[in-house]
Scaffold this active site. Sequence first.
Site, short mmCIF file in Angstrom:
data_model
loop_
_atom_site.label_atom_id
_atom_site.label_comp_id
_atom_site.label_asym_id
_atom_site.label_seq_id
_atom_site.Cartn_x
_atom_site.Cartn_y
_atom_site.Cartn_z
N GLY A 13 -1.64 1.02 -9.02
CA GLY A 13 -1.69 1.24 -7.42
C GLY A 13 -2.42 2.66 -7.02
O GLY A 13 -2.28 3.23 -7.82
N ASP A 34 2.18 -1.51 -15.63
CA ASP A 34 1.77 -2.33 -14.63
C ASP A 34 1.06 -3.81 -15.20
O ASP A 34 1.27 -3.88 -16.40
CB ASP A 34 0.36 -1.67 -13.94
N TYR A 151 8.83 -7.13 2.97
CA TYR A 151 8.79 -5.97 2.31
C TYR A 151 9.66 -4.90 2.89
O TYR A 151 10.46 -4.28 1.91
CB TYR A 151 7.17 -5.30 2.64
N LYS A 155 12.49 -3.19 0.53
CA LYS A 155 12.72 -1.77 0.45
C LYS A 155 13.92 -1.26 1.05
O LYS A 155 14.67 -0.27 0.19
CB LYS A 155 11.56 -0.77 1.18
N1 SER Z 1 1.58 1.14 3.87
C1 SER Z 1 2.61 0.27 3.89
C2 SER Z 1 2.38 -1.01 4.54
O1 SER Z 1 1.46 -1.06 5.13
C3 SER Z 1 3.84 0.59 4.68
O2 SER Z 1 4.53 1.60 3.90
O3 SER Z 1 2.72 -2.07 3.85
#
Ligand code: SER
Length: 349
Positions: A13, A34, A151, A155
Amino acid sequence: MGTATILITGAAGEIGHSLMDLLQRMGERVIAIDLMQPSHLPSGVEFRKLDITDNTAVQHLFRSTDVDRVFHLAGLLSTGGEKNPILAHSVNVQGSFHLLTAAHEATQRNGAPVRFIFPSTIAAYGIPSPQIKDAAGSVREDQYLAPITMYGNNKLYVENLGRYFSNYFQLLCAENHPHLDFRCVRLPGVISAETVPTGGTSDYGPEMLHAAAQGAHYDCFVTPDARLPFMVMPDAVRALMDIADAPRESLTQSVYNVRSFSLTAEEIRQRVLKLFPGASIGYALHERRNAIVASWPGDTDDSAARRDWGWAPSYDVERAFGEYLAPAIRARYGRSARKTGPDLGCVAL
Ligand code: SER
């Protein structure tokens, strides 16, 4: 850091790319994992193809190496997570749980805490309306924690799980039980000159810039007044390194905001146009992605990080665009800049 063996997950990444370079320059022993081979692997960095959702493979990795520091970067971002929420949960939560349990076990074996560094995100926030977002200004770590994406929820849960592993895991089972040492920074949108992000929702910032540098048209998928905090990649990597190196006793919380500057989409567009005067940048609203950005804070309060471990970004907005992004991105695309559209299309939700 000395003789530490450092594990980087998500090595292919964007952050992995820059962090591996830095650690290699520092002469650290790095094991990078990865699902796919990184397009860029600094010499000396040992790469292993490994899926963090495979618990057996994760536990074996920790038992067969002497990892004492983990930068857990692997994850599906916010737009990618909405496209595939089941996979996002599996990688972002289950994968993280495997790593935390393996790091916990290594802590017991070593008799010394494994340091577990976790980049969290502005996606952990969920602000209910644009009016509240405007009124909120710079939000603290403990405010508006009702994220609207898979997401963000993943997190936020891993932040809490890390705090639990660091302080309470197996508290009821054993006395004087050593705990792993979990440290987390909540990153804003990150802009790199080296790489283009995939699957995020703050991606319009870097995408605008990379498209302009390649002479390609770009349509921004959020409204001109959409505001987010950002930083450039060298500061993101430094935040991870600095919190990793901070003395344990100086840390009063496990999760810290870090940020550098706050810009609207139109302010980014104007800065990109200044760097690349002929650039063609328009707007084509994507309602759902715009709603995600609308739920994130316009800025974050990083005063706890400044106070506890001396955090300060090296690149304010002027230096970020003038001294990092402009020269590095021109060097990257140089004379080979493409005149046709780059692969920066909107990820369909
Ligand atoms: N860059 C990330 C996203 O856009 C946010 O932390 O999912």
